[in-house]
Design a protein around this motif. Structure first.
Motif: not given
Length: 248
Positions: A231-235
């Motif tokens: 989720q962090d990498i996508h964001a």
């Protein structure tokens, strides 16, 4: 002005005989788990290319899982591969500190788009000070973002060691306090780099999240960790695309 001395630092001297005995007992009785089997590099998925580096200590290496597919690397790649063609590489070893990891990464070539690190527990147990830890993490980030080219670095927070089932009290409390200090320093270091983000690990109190050794994550914990990282990498990836294109 120097930071005030914390309670655990004041009590270390009178507690030293107890802490030393408990540390020796933990080393003698600890269940030693191997690093999991499986590939440490590969290419999976479809979509835009994403070159991923995972680096760090035994948790990055996946100790507590039987295979890399159950460990952090496999579960993170599986999630990212739903949206990207992930060319990934794992550089992690049980016992490694921040300095060990930096030495190791100086021997490999990039570039990478995204780097994930998991470090701190061995820095705590080797009595690394907050200032030393911050300096070494700064050097690590400089290497990840310049020679290795990563424009997104996720620094996994130092675990809450007071919650490790394998550690008795008061040893768990003392190590937990030092881990919290190093984690606060890690957060400060991350704030200095626009490419970096500090990801706190605040898993719920659930015995199923601990490996049989009471010291490492279980496959279930790796799944939670991988989901938060994805989720962090996508964001961060979407945010960088928006800034580059001039959109919000």
């Amino acid at each position: 002005m120097p930071a005030p001395i914390a309670a655990d630092q004041i009590l270390r001297l009178p507690l030293l005989p107890v802490l030393a005995a408990q540390g020796l007992w933990v080393r003698r009785t600890a269940r030693l788990l191997p690093e999991p089997s499986g590939p440490r590099a590969g290419c999976e998925g479809h979509g835009p290319r994403l070159r991923l580096l995972i680096a760090g200590d035994s948790s990055a290496a996946g100790v507590g899982a039987e295979t890399q597919a159950q460990a952090l690397s496999g579960q993170l790649v599986q999630r990212l591969a739903q949206d990207y063609r992930v060319a990934w590489r794992l550089e992690a070893t049980t016992g490694h500190t921040t300095r060990d990891t930096l030495d190791r990464l100086r021997q490999i070539d990039g570039p990478f788009d995204v780097a994930v690190t998991a470090l701190g527990v061995n820095d705590v147990t080797r009595a690394t000070t907050r200032a030393q830890f911050m300096a070494r993490q700064t050097a690590l980030l400089e290497h990840l973002t310049v020679p290795l080219g990563a424009n997104c670095v996720v620094l996994t927070g130092v675990p809450q060691m007071q919650r490790f089932p394998a550690l008795p009290q008061p040893l768990a409390w003392v190590l937990g306090q030092q881990a919290a200090r190093l984690d606060a320093g890690l957060h400060q270091v991350a704030a200095r780099f626009p490419q970096a983000h500090h990801l706190a690990l605040d898993f719920p109190d659930d015995p199923a999240l601990a490996a049989p050794d009471g010291y490492h994550p279980s496959p279930r914990a790796y799944a939670l960790w991988a989901e938060r990282l994805a989720q962090d990498i996508h964001a961060q990836t979407r945010a960088r695309i928006c800034r580059t294109s001039g959109t919000e």
